[in-house]
Design a protein around this motif. Structure first.
Motif, short mmCIF file in Angstrom:
data_model
loop_
_atom_site.label_atom_id
_atom_site.label_comp_id
_atom_site.label_asym_id
_atom_site.label_seq_id
_atom_site.Cartn_x
_atom_site.Cartn_y
_atom_site.Cartn_z
N ASN A 25 0.83 -1.20 0.00
CA ASN A 25 0.00 0.00 0.00
C ASN A 25 0.87 1.25 0.00
OD1 ASN A 25 -2.26 -1.64 0.18
ND2 ASN A 25 -2.16 -1.70 2.41
N PRO A 26 0.31 2.36 -0.47
CA PRO A 26 1.10 3.60 -0.44
C PRO A 26 1.36 4.02 1.00
CG PRO A 26 -1.17 4.07 -1.04
CD PRO A 26 -1.03 2.58 -1.00
N ARG A 27 2.51 4.62 1.24
CA ARG A 27 2.90 5.05 2.59
C ARG A 27 2.45 6.49 2.80
NH1 ARG A 27 3.93 0.49 5.16
NH2 ARG A 27 5.45 -0.76 4.07
N THR A 28 1.44 6.66 3.65
CA THR A 28 0.98 8.01 3.96
C THR A 28 1.53 8.49 5.29
OG1 THR A 28 -1.01 7.11 4.98
CG2 THR A 28 -1.15 7.73 2.66
N SER A 29 2.06 7.58 6.08
CA SER A 29 2.65 7.97 7.36
C SER A 29 3.94 7.18 7.57
CB SER A 29 1.67 7.67 8.51
OG SER A 29 1.43 6.28 8.58
N ALA A 30 4.72 7.64 8.52
CA ALA A 30 6.00 6.98 8.81
C ALA A 30 5.77 5.60 9.40
CB ALA A 30 6.80 7.84 9.77
N VAL A 31 6.70 4.74 9.14
CA VAL A 31 6.64 3.39 9.70
C VAL A 31 7.06 3.47 11.17
CG1 VAL A 31 7.60 1.07 9.55
CG2 VAL A 31 7.18 2.39 7.47
N GLN A 32 6.27 2.87 12.03
CA GLN A 32 6.57 2.90 13.46
C GLN A 32 7.66 1.89 13.78
OE1 GLN A 32 5.21 5.10 15.60
NE2 GLN A 32 4.20 5.96 13.81
N ALA A 33 8.65 2.34 14.55
CA ALA A 33 9.75 1.46 14.95
C ALA A 33 9.30 0.56 16.09
CB ALA A 33 10.95 2.29 15.39
#
Length: 103
Positions: A29-37
């Motif tokens: 899916n497109p990334r609309t927010s940062a990936v959470q660590a």
């Protein structure tokens, strides 16, 4: 086994279509927010020997616990020639140290 390639080959090379920035990635899916660590799960536990060595290093780094009165007493005994060396005591302590090391 051989395969014969015949006919209808294009006269010019075919160009690939350019990917636009609005196109969605194929892999997800497109990334609309940062990936959470994710929180780290690594841990470290010292062995008893390591803890002992750490305590010893801390003790050695601190101020020395030298009995200066005793040092002055021995120095004056050496200077005036009254200091007695006991070879039997030296040998006993060396043997005790060797037993400690070999444990």
């Amino acid at each position: 086994m051989t395969t014969k390639i015949e006919g209808n080959l294009p006269a010019k090379p075919v160009e690939a279509k350019a990917v636009t920035e609005t196109a969605q990635a194929r892999a997800g899916n497109p990334r609309t927010s940062a990936v959470q660590a994710t929180p780290p799960v690594d841990s470290l536990r010292l062995t008893g020997e390591a803890v002992g060595l750490k305590a010893m290093a801390k003790e050695l780094a601190g101020p020395s616990k030298v009995d200066m009165a005793r040092v002055k007493e021995i120095r004056s005994a050496i200077d005036n020639g009254s200091y007695q060396i006991d070879p039997q005591e030296i040998a006993s302590r060396l043997l005790a140290l060797e037993r400690e090391i070999l444990k």
